[in-house]
Design an enzyme around this catalytic site. Sequence first.
Site, PDB file in Angstrom:
ATOM      1  N   GLU A 323      43.018  49.998  31.821  1.00 29.54           N
ATOM      2  CA  GLU A 323      42.798  48.892  30.877  1.00 29.54           C
ATOM      3  C   GLU A 323      41.594  49.224  30.000  1.00 29.54           C
ATOM      4  OE1 GLU A 323      43.492  44.868  32.837  1.00 29.54           O
ATOM      5  OE2 GLU A 323      43.430  46.204  34.586  1.00 29.54           O
ATOM      6  N   LYS A 326      38.432  46.717  29.371  1.00 26.25           N
ATOM      7  CA  LYS A 326      37.643  46.125  30.452  1.00 26.25           C
ATOM      8  C   LYS A 326      36.174  46.511  30.310  1.00 26.25           C
ATOM      9  CE  LYS A 326      38.913  45.251  34.563  1.00 26.25           C
ATOM     10  NZ  LYS A 326      39.274  45.292  35.985  1.00 26.25           N
ATOM     11  N   GLU A 332      36.026  51.167  35.805  1.00 29.56           N
ATOM     12  CA  GLU A 332      36.772  49.915  35.629  1.00 29.56           C
ATOM     13  C   GLU A 332      37.979  50.094  34.715  1.00 29.56           C
ATOM     14  OE1 GLU A 332      36.567  46.716  36.767  1.00 29.56           O
ATOM     15  OE2 GLU A 332      35.106  47.392  38.255  1.00 29.56           O
TER      16      GLU A 332
END
Length: 385
Positions: A323, A326, A332
Amino acid sequence: MSVSISYLGFMIMLFITVTNVLNGAAFTGTYGVNYGKIADNIPSPENVVKLMKANKIKNTRIYDADHEVLKALKGSGIEIIIGLGNEFLREISLSQDRAVDWVKQNVEQFVPGTRIRGIAVGNEVLGGADQGLWEVLLPAVKNVHAALDSLHLAGDIEVSSPHSAGVFASSYPPSAGAFKETLAPYMKPLLEFFSKIKSPFYINTYPFLAYISDPEHIDINYAIFKKNRGIYDDKTKLHYDNMFEAQIDATYAALEKAGFGKMEVIVSETGWASRGDTNEVGATVSNARTYNRNLRKRLLKKKGTPYRPKRVVKAYVFAMFNENLKPGPTSERNFGLFKPDGSISYDIGFKGLVPSSATSLFSFKGTESMFVACVAALLLILISW
């Protein structure tokens, strides 16, 4: 010579049955994948559903109640847990009518076509930075459950709230697992309600985070399911050869100390980053592949843990995609099993949707088509015989 209608009917039913077996095999009821969407480059919900179905992923969890995703999942057979975000907890906690409106808007209109099986009320609330949410979590959970009950959906849709490792005062060795005393005024009544409505305890379990916090003292092989000496718990006389099971049993120990030893634990998140910052030791493609491949193999065995051998472990892996939006450290943004174009991030036995990584998937489709053609030809021969 003609074939009787009853015999022809039998052959057709046999064809349908065998075809269904071919299409529906391989799901064990223990493996799911979190479908996060904090990105601007991931596939459309329709293509994500295709990707899940191609890889026999029958369980998924999303962090909101995105209507486009819920529509895309209609008729797929994939079971889904939807999220009621932390930003809604205060208003939902204050009004059962607001909870009813939320459930009507985000759940009732989609079932039973979309197989919504749970609502995760908040995520990692207890032990989190916003202590104001600690007080409103239980009222929100109760109002959501009451809303489901009033709409005759409570029998099919469970209510839960995933927790982070921040709820533990201690977790090593596993038998020392215990919740923080500061959380007791909030955790105990929440567990009492979950016990009453027969909901499991959801925990986000990350050996990756434990390892990068102390790589000098934690064996990387212990963290990623590779051969190692493991640890021995003197109190229970149990041996652990992987951190994943140790963390689950620490959760069981904490629940037991709180008076809820019979409550089931389900892992709502686990995974390993394939890339990280310089201080995130172990965030590599090789380690991510090893962890996720070995985790999948372990879950497919339908086994329990050393402390709860009869409780089959169930887990949602984080996550479908990297992602790119993020916040936080580089890790992350790099937990994805698949790349934005639908190809695999690394090989753990899954198939991508694009030609470069989907050869075996296309071969499977070709094999299925050949099977259907052969059976159809056989039926024609029998009919004309």
